[in-house]
Design a protein around this motif. Structure first.
Motif, PDB file in Angstrom:
ATOM      1  N   ILE A   1     -44.055 -10.660 -20.765  1.00  0.00           N
ATOM      2  CA  ILE A   1     -42.954 -12.006 -21.046  1.00  0.00           C
ATOM      3  C   ILE A   1     -42.114 -11.595 -21.879  1.00  0.00           C
ATOM      4  CG2 ILE A   1     -43.120 -14.285 -22.074  1.00  0.00           C
ATOM      5  CD1 ILE A   1     -44.258 -14.237 -19.276  1.00  0.00           C
ATOM      6  N   THR A   2     -42.380 -10.984 -22.853  1.00  0.00           N
ATOM      7  CA  THR A   2     -41.471 -10.490 -23.887  1.00  0.00           C
ATOM      8  C   THR A   2     -40.470  -9.542 -23.422  1.00  0.00           C
ATOM      9  OG1 THR A   2     -43.119 -10.614 -25.813  1.00  0.00           O
ATOM     10  CG2 THR A   2     -41.172  -9.419 -26.251  1.00  0.00           C
ATOM     11  N   SER A   3     -40.865  -8.607 -22.570  1.00  0.00           N
ATOM     12  CA  SER A   3     -40.005  -7.358 -22.095  1.00  0.00           C
ATOM     13  C   SER A   3     -39.090  -8.514 -20.923  1.00  0.00           C
ATOM     14  CB  SER A   3     -40.768  -6.551 -21.090  1.00  0.00           C
ATOM     15  OG  SER A   3     -41.601  -5.735 -22.251  1.00  0.00           O
ATOM     16  N   ILE A   4     -39.584  -9.349 -20.016  1.00  0.00           N
ATOM     17  CA  ILE A   4     -38.896  -9.853 -19.223  1.00  0.00           C
ATOM     18  C   ILE A   4     -37.816 -10.753 -20.009  1.00  0.00           C
ATOM     19  CG2 ILE A   4     -38.856 -11.647 -17.574  1.00  0.00           C
ATOM     20  CD1 ILE A   4     -41.294 -10.946 -16.550  1.00  0.00           C
ATOM     21  N   THR A   5     -38.238 -11.465 -21.096  1.00  0.00           N
ATOM     22  CA  THR A   5     -37.212 -12.448 -21.823  1.00  0.00           C
ATOM     23  C   THR A   5     -36.154 -11.690 -22.325  1.00  0.00           C
ATOM     24  OG1 THR A   5     -39.049 -13.806 -22.276  1.00  0.00           O
ATOM     25  CG2 THR A   5     -36.986 -13.798 -23.622  1.00  0.00           C
ATOM     26  N   VAL A   6     -36.429 -10.345 -23.257  1.00  0.00           N
ATOM     27  CA  VAL A   6     -35.561  -9.467 -23.683  1.00  0.00           C
ATOM     28  C   VAL A   6     -34.443  -9.134 -22.706  1.00  0.00           C
ATOM     29  CG1 VAL A   6     -35.171  -7.593 -24.827  1.00  0.00           C
ATOM     30  CG2 VAL A   6     -36.924  -8.990 -25.760  1.00  0.00           C
ATOM     31  N   PHE A   7     -34.922  -8.624 -21.654  1.00  0.00           N
ATOM     32  CA  PHE A   7     -34.251  -8.017 -20.428  1.00  0.00           C
ATOM     33  C   PHE A   7     -33.307  -9.026 -19.838  1.00  0.00           C
ATOM     34  CE2 PHE A   7     -33.420  -7.316 -15.887  1.00  0.00           C
ATOM     35  CZ  PHE A   7     -32.857  -6.257 -16.056  1.00  0.00           C
ATOM     36  N   GLY A   8     -34.018 -10.240 -19.594  1.00  0.00           N
ATOM     37  CA  GLY A   8     -33.107 -11.587 -19.333  1.00  0.00           C
ATOM     38  C   GLY A   8     -32.055 -11.674 -20.226  1.00  0.00           C
ATOM     39  N   CYS A   9     -32.277 -11.895 -21.560  1.00  0.00           N
ATOM     40  CA  CYS A   9     -31.350 -12.190 -22.605  1.00  0.00           C
ATOM     41  C   CYS A   9     -30.113 -11.162 -22.552  1.00  0.00           C
ATOM     42  CB  CYS A   9     -31.781 -12.210 -23.895  1.00  0.00           C
ATOM     43  SG  CYS A   9     -32.752 -13.824 -24.103  1.00  0.00           S
ATOM     44  N   LYS A  10     -30.489  -9.829 -22.430  1.00  0.00           N
ATOM     45  CA  LYS A  10     -29.592  -8.632 -22.327  1.00  0.00           C
ATOM     46  C   LYS A  10     -28.752  -8.703 -20.991  1.00  0.00           C
ATOM     47  CE  LYS A  10     -29.181  -3.727 -22.687  1.00  0.00           C
ATOM     48  NZ  LYS A  10     -28.413  -3.557 -21.655  1.00  0.00           N
ATOM     49  N   ASN A  11     -29.563  -9.067 -19.995  1.00  0.00           N
ATOM     50  CA  ASN A  11     -28.549  -9.062 -18.837  1.00  0.00           C
ATOM     51  C   ASN A  11     -27.625 -10.495 -18.744  1.00  0.00           C
ATOM     52  OD1 ASN A  11     -28.317  -8.441 -16.060  1.00  0.00           O
ATOM     53  ND2 ASN A  11     -29.485 -10.226 -15.292  1.00  0.00           N
ATOM     54  N   ASN A  12     -28.184 -11.490 -19.306  1.00  0.00           N
ATOM     55  CA  ASN A  12     -27.147 -12.593 -19.553  1.00  0.00           C
ATOM     56  C   ASN A  12     -26.046 -12.472 -20.418  1.00  0.00           C
ATOM     57  OD1 ASN A  12     -28.488 -14.228 -17.908  1.00  0.00           O
ATOM     58  ND2 ASN A  12     -29.747 -15.265 -19.364  1.00  0.00           N
ATOM     59  N   LYS A  13     -26.214 -11.671 -21.479  1.00  0.00           N
ATOM     60  CA  LYS A  13     -25.272 -11.285 -22.391  1.00  0.00           C
ATOM     61  C   LYS A  13     -24.337 -10.273 -21.730  1.00  0.00           C
ATOM     62  CE  LYS A  13     -24.552  -9.512 -27.076  1.00  0.00           C
ATOM     63  NZ  LYS A  13     -25.393  -8.841 -28.282  1.00  0.00           N
ATOM     64  N   ASP A  14     -24.891  -9.174 -20.934  1.00  0.00           N
ATOM     65  CA  ASP A  14     -23.966  -8.186 -20.347  1.00  0.00           C
ATOM     66  C   ASP A  14     -23.178  -9.281 -19.156  1.00  0.00           C
ATOM     67  OD1 ASP A  14     -25.151  -6.316 -21.727  1.00  0.00           O
ATOM     68  OD2 ASP A  14     -26.281  -5.741 -20.137  1.00  0.00           O
ATOM     69  N   LYS A  15     -23.691 -10.175 -18.614  1.00  0.00           N
ATOM     70  CA  LYS A  15     -22.811 -11.007 -17.794  1.00  0.00           C
ATOM     71  C   LYS A  15     -21.954 -11.588 -18.369  1.00  0.00           C
ATOM     72  CE  LYS A  15     -26.212 -11.387 -14.020  1.00  0.00           C
ATOM     73  NZ  LYS A  15     -27.020 -12.706 -13.150  1.00  0.00           N
ATOM     74  N   GLU A  16     -22.361 -12.210 -19.878  1.00  0.00           N
ATOM     75  CA  GLU A  16     -20.944 -12.978 -20.260  1.00  0.00           C
ATOM     76  C   GLU A  16     -19.824 -11.849 -20.708  1.00  0.00           C
ATOM     77  OE1 GLU A  16     -22.908 -14.992 -23.520  1.00  0.00           O
ATOM     78  OE2 GLU A  16     -23.967 -16.488 -22.163  1.00  0.00           O
ATOM     79  N   GLU A  17     -20.289 -10.806 -21.340  1.00  0.00           N
ATOM     80  CA  GLU A  17     -19.394 -10.049 -21.710  1.00  0.00           C
ATOM     81  C   GLU A  17     -18.570  -9.372 -20.529  1.00  0.00           C
ATOM     82  OE1 GLU A  17     -21.299  -6.851 -23.966  1.00  0.00           O
ATOM     83  OE2 GLU A  17     -21.918  -8.313 -25.637  1.00  0.00           O
ATOM     84  N   SER A  18     -19.086  -9.183 -19.449  1.00  0.00           N
ATOM     85  CA  SER A  18     -18.359  -8.585 -18.356  1.00  0.00           C
ATOM     86  C   SER A  18     -17.589  -9.667 -17.755  1.00  0.00           C
ATOM     87  CB  SER A  18     -19.258  -7.856 -17.266  1.00  0.00           C
ATOM     88  OG  SER A  18     -20.258  -8.881 -16.870  1.00  0.00           O
ATOM     89  N   ALA A  19     -17.895 -10.991 -17.770  1.00  0.00           N
ATOM     90  CA  ALA A  19     -17.206 -12.132 -17.097  1.00  0.00           C
ATOM     91  C   ALA A  19     -15.680 -12.104 -17.403  1.00  0.00           C
ATOM     92  CB  ALA A  19     -17.686 -13.375 -17.419  1.00  0.00           C
ATOM     93  N   GLU A  20     -14.877 -12.200 -16.319  1.00  0.00           N
ATOM     94  CA  GLU A  20     -13.475 -11.934 -16.741  1.00  0.00           C
ATOM     95  C   GLU A  20     -12.823 -13.290 -17.388  1.00  0.00           C
ATOM     96  OE1 GLU A  20      -9.699 -10.503 -13.932  1.00  0.00           O
ATOM     97  OE2 GLU A  20     -10.848 -12.387 -13.152  1.00  0.00           O
ATOM     98  N   LYS A  21     -12.068 -13.068 -18.488  1.00  0.00           N
ATOM     99  CA  LYS A  21     -11.321 -14.111 -19.169  1.00  0.00           C
ATOM    100  C   LYS A  21     -10.086 -14.203 -18.535  1.00  0.00           C
ATOM    101  CE  LYS A  21     -14.024 -13.293 -23.667  1.00  0.00           C
ATOM    102  NZ  LYS A  21     -13.952 -12.947 -24.947  1.00  0.00           N
ATOM    103  N   LYS A  22      -9.665 -15.372 -18.187  1.00  0.00           N
ATOM    104  CA  LYS A  22      -8.051 -15.663 -17.572  1.00  0.00           C
ATOM    105  C   LYS A  22      -7.349 -16.603 -18.526  1.00  0.00           C
ATOM    106  CE  LYS A  22     -10.366 -15.397 -12.951  1.00  0.00           C
ATOM    107  NZ  LYS A  22     -10.348 -15.951 -11.539  1.00  0.00           N
ATOM    108  N   LEU A  23      -6.074 -16.307 -18.314  1.00  0.00           N
ATOM    109  CA  LEU A  23      -5.254 -17.213 -19.078  1.00  0.00           C
ATOM    110  C   LEU A  23      -4.067 -17.296 -18.012  1.00  0.00           C
ATOM    111  CD1 LEU A  23      -4.300 -18.819 -21.629  1.00  0.00           C
ATOM    112  CD2 LEU A  23      -3.303 -16.673 -22.273  1.00  0.00           C
ATOM    113  N   ASP A  24      -3.672 -18.616 -17.633  1.00  0.00           N
ATOM    114  CA  ASP A  24      -2.494 -18.706 -16.591  1.00  0.00           C
ATOM    115  C   ASP A  24      -1.562 -19.140 -17.494  1.00  0.00           C
ATOM    116  OD1 ASP A  24      -4.154 -17.542 -14.387  1.00  0.00           O
ATOM    117  OD2 ASP A  24      -4.964 -19.643 -13.826  1.00  0.00           O
ATOM    118  N   VAL A  25      -0.211 -18.343 -17.361  1.00  0.00           N
ATOM    119  CA  VAL A  25       0.970 -18.925 -18.090  1.00  0.00           C
ATOM    120  C   VAL A  25       1.943 -19.458 -16.989  1.00  0.00           C
ATOM    121  CG1 VAL A  25       2.667 -18.306 -19.635  1.00  0.00           C
ATOM    122  CG2 VAL A  25       0.480 -17.406 -19.868  1.00  0.00           C
ATOM    123  N   PHE A  26       2.418 -20.590 -17.004  1.00  0.00           N
ATOM    124  CA  PHE A  26       3.505 -21.101 -16.294  1.00  0.00           C
ATOM    125  C   PHE A  26       4.940 -21.048 -17.121  1.00  0.00           C
ATOM    126  CE2 PHE A  26       6.135 -24.279 -14.430  1.00  0.00           C
ATOM    127  CZ  PHE A  26       6.033 -24.155 -13.306  1.00  0.00           C
TER     128      PHE A  26
END
Length: 422
Positions: free
Chosen positions: A26-51
């Motif tokens: 359970i601990t391993s899955i939780t840690v892996f899941g948190c790390k995976n979510n963190k990686d996803k958040e960090e890899s998620a593209e940040k966007k800024l549209d300037v008109f």
């Protein structure tokens, strides 16, 4: 020890082992899941549209420069620039998201705010200490109805430049303050020497003349309080007619006529520097090119009735945030970067007179006088054309042209309203 006791103890041990293994999993899955979510958040593209909804080439170049610098500073934010759609119909902003940030004029800012399409930027002013770090006239451009809906990007003071050697060649007196301009323009008219006017692309050749004339018109800046109101309300602002009256007075004195000013360009700047032209009206944008020992600018604007107070200031680019935009964090990062002392210092190093008080301390020569013109300024420095709907522009231009051709009627403002408010 009985067999049953041994079996019980073995059962307990097995249970504990299974429980431990389960907890580890359970601990391993939780840690892996948190790390995976963190990686996803960090890899998620940040966007800024300037008109970008501005036409002036100089302001566009500066805006693009700032965006490129921001990209280098924040490479994880994907900045998209869109300037293919026109904001002629401000309703487009309410119908769809056209950008997280809109770069537009004061006129469009007022129109968008009156429709309820813009966010109040008071928090951004506070967080970035804009009220402390930027000039009053610059802040005034972004204020409407006592709230901030825009943050100015490029302030340009309108200056009267003279070439000392050229004045000497034509036996003309050096204009030490604005009261000397009347006699100088009159003499230039007699010599058939036209004065090139080099302003931003959104302004016409007569804007400089009228903006100088209205320096003594108290409360002219608050024309924005009746922005796009009825013809009857605009008619009550009789002080507008006095602008045309003053121009007619200068025409009668021989100070102004239809040949006094002409549209200038980069070639005019070169000819002026070479001494072929004694006088030009232009902006602080050309500080880097014109900061020469033989070039001067008129410093004192508080001398006579016709020309009184501070110099006119052009701000044709305001940063606004539409209410239907997103990327709140990225917008905050962009504003923080653009209005930092460090970024403003970079603009100064590239030859710009900035809106930033600290950065401008390094200005020298005529730049120091331009800085003083910004320091001494307030909301009265806002050009009249930025406080009036665009439907009045053609009428104002044509009436000034008629007056300078000897066709003054005394009812110019009334005629403009009748034509624009049909």
């Amino acid at each position: 020890m009985g067999v049953s006791n041994i079996n019980n103890k073995l059962g307990i041990l097995n249970y504990r082992k299974i429980l431990c293994i389960f907890l580890i999993l359970i601990t391993s899955i939780t840690v892996f899941g948190c790390k995976n979510n963190k990686d996803k958040e960090e890899s998620a593209e940040k966007k800024l549209d300037v008109f970008i909804d501005i036409k002036d080439k100089h302001s566009l170049d500066t805006m693009k420069l700032l965006i490129e610098e921001f990209k280098k500073e924040k490479p994880k934010i994907n900045v998209t620039i869109n300037n293919s759609i026109s904001l002629n119909n401000v309703e487009d902003v309410g119908k769809q998201k056209i950008g997280d940030i809109i770069i537009t004029s004061r006129n469009k800012m007022i129109e968008l705010q009156k429709k309820g399409y813009l966010n109040d930027l008071g928090n951004y002013y506070e967080k970035n200490k804009i009220n402390d770090k930027y000039y009053n006239v610059v802040k005034s451009y972004g204020r409407y109805n006592d709230k901030y809906y825009g943050i100015a990007l490029n302030p340009y003071t309108i200056e009267i430049f003279y070439n000392k050697e050229s004045l000497e060649k034509y036996k003309l007196s050096t204009p030490t303050n604005i009261k000397d301009l009347d006699s100088l323009l009159k003499r230039l008219n007699e010599l058939s020497i036209e004065v090139p006017v080099i302003l931003t692309d959104d302004l016409d050749v007569y804007t400089a003349a009228i903006s100088l004339v209205i320096r003594d018109k108290t409360n002219m800046y608050n024309m924005d309080s009746i922005y796009n109101c009825s013809k009857e309300i605009y008619k009550e602002r009789k002080e507008v007619q006095t602008l045309f009256d003053d121009i007619n007075s200068l025409y009668k004195k021989g100070v102004l006529n239809k040949n006094t000013f002409k549209i200038g360009n980069e070639t005019s700047i070169k000819r002026f520097l070479n001494g072929d032209i004694p006088l030009i009206i232009s902006t602080s944008y050309y500080y880097g090119e014109l900061n020469k020992s033989n070039i001067g600018i008129i410093e004192d604007y508080d001398s006579i009735i016709s020309y009184k107070g501070s110099v006119p200031v052009i701000v044709n680019s305001l940063l606004c945030i539409p209410i239907n935009g997103s990327s709140g964090e990225e917008v905050g990062e962009f504003i923080k970067f653009i209005y930092s002392d460090k970024t403003q210092k970079k603009l100064l190093d590239k030859g710009h007179v900035t809106a930033n008080i600290e950065a401008n301390k390094e200005l020298t020569g005529i730049g120091a006088l331009m800085r003083k013109h910004l320091e001494d300024n307030n909301e009265n420095g806002i050009l009249l054309s930025y406080n009036l709907p665009s439907k009045f522009y053609i009428g104002i231009y044509s009436k000034i042209e008629e007056i300078l051709s000897g066709k003054y009627t005394g009812k110019e403002w009334e005629t403009i309203l009748n034509e624009a408010c049909k």
